[in-house]
Design a protein around this motif. Structure first.
Motif, PDB file in Angstrom:
ATOM      1  N   GLU A   1       0.927  -1.338  -0.075  1.00 17.57           N
ATOM      2  CA  GLU A   1      -0.164  -0.126   0.068  1.00 17.57           C
ATOM      3  C   GLU A   1       0.964   1.202  -0.066  1.00 17.57           C
ATOM      4  N   THR A   2       0.427   2.133  -0.700  1.00 18.26           N
ATOM      5  CA  THR A   2       1.068   3.464  -0.461  1.00 18.26           C
ATOM      6  C   THR A   2       0.218   4.360   0.378  1.00 18.26           C
TER       7      THR A   2
ATOM      8  N   GLY B   1      -7.530  -9.647   0.398  1.00 20.81           N
ATOM      9  CA  GLY B   1      -7.374  -9.922   1.844  1.00 20.81           C
ATOM     10  C   GLY B   1      -6.993  -8.849   2.877  1.00 20.81           C
ATOM     11  N   ALA B   2      -7.043  -9.163   4.026  1.00 21.19           N
ATOM     12  CA  ALA B   2      -7.055  -8.268   5.160  1.00 21.19           C
ATOM     13  C   ALA B   2      -5.561  -7.683   5.124  1.00 21.19           C
ATOM     14  N   ALA B   3      -5.067  -6.351   5.642  1.00 20.89           N
ATOM     15  CA  ALA B   3      -3.988  -5.873   6.069  1.00 20.89           C
ATOM     16  C   ALA B   3      -3.792  -5.835   7.488  1.00 20.89           C
ATOM     17  N   SER B   4      -2.765  -6.373   7.939  1.00 22.98           N
ATOM     18  CA  SER B   4      -2.263  -6.568   9.385  1.00 22.98           C
ATOM     19  C   SER B   4      -1.664  -4.978   9.735  1.00 22.98           C
TER      20      SER B   4
ATOM     21  N   LEU C   1       2.796  -2.010   4.942  1.00 23.50           N
ATOM     22  CA  LEU C   1       1.461  -2.418   4.899  1.00 23.50           C
ATOM     23  C   LEU C   1       1.301  -3.355   3.442  1.00 23.50           C
ATOM     24  N   THR C   2       0.717  -4.221   3.429  1.00 20.60           N
ATOM     25  CA  THR C   2       0.600  -5.294   2.349  1.00 20.60           C
ATOM     26  C   THR C   2      -0.912  -5.863   2.162  1.00 20.60           C
ATOM     27  N   TYR C   3      -1.305  -6.359   1.058  1.00 22.46           N
ATOM     28  CA  TYR C   3      -2.616  -6.740   0.852  1.00 22.46           C
ATOM     29  C   TYR C   3      -2.176  -8.246   0.174  1.00 22.46           C
TER      30      TYR C   3
END
Length: 172
Positions: free
Chosen positions: A83-84, A144-147, A155-157
């Motif tokens: 994510e940006t 999917g959820a981002a932790s 932060l990734t999906y």
């Protein structure tokens, strides 16, 4: 019987393919005016899809013979994207999913409108394409959820996509 592998044999093998020299390309993102090159930059992990040949047995006279059956694919592809700060990765994926099935008025689109052919390229050290795989009729199934965990991490999906089959692409 073949001889053992020698140093000379190993020196004749071309350089190994690095797992970090790859890119996934989309011609467009349906339902969005998002720059597909940005999609490519944000993808941090995926795989080259597996292909399976099913088999069947023929048993006769106490013997069992195995024969090849249909060629199949997993038909799902996992892609990890980061994510940006402007949250456009999630916005992009939600726009594509909304284009497929709009939850506000329960309408949908035809597959010809929401599926695109994705391209996975691998590259050698100088940046030449070494292999290309086309994923036919590629579209998202799940975002999917981002932790959010108070760690100093990206932060990734994890996104799961569907595709119908793969096609090798030859240049020229």
């Amino acid at each position: 019987m073949p001889a053992r592998v020698s140093l000379q044999d190993m020196q004749q093998v071309v350089d190994a393919q690095a797992s970090f020299d790859w890119a996934i390309w989309l011609p467009s993102v349906p339902g969005s005016s998002f720059n597909t090159r940005d999609f490519t930059f944000r993808c941090t992990a995926t795989s080259i899809p597996a292909v399976t040949v099913e088999s069947f047995d023929v048993e006769a006279h106490g013997l069992k013979f195995k024969y090849p059956g249909r060629r199949t694919w997993s038909m799902t592809q996992d892609v990890t994207m980061y994510e940006t700060r402007d949250a456009t990765t999630r916005t992009l994926m939600e726009a594509w999913l909304d284009f497929i099935r709009n939850i506000r008025d329960n309408t949908g689109n035809y597959k010809a409108n929401y599926a695109v052919d994705a391209i996975i390229n691998t590259y050698d050290g100088p940046g030449n394409i070494t292999a290309t795989v086309k994923l036919k009729n590629f579209f998202p199934l799940e975002l999917g959820a981002a932790s959010l965990d108070n760690q100093s991490s990206l932060l990734t999906y994890s996104c799961q996509f569907s595709y119908d089959r793969t096609e090798p692409v030859t240049e020229g």
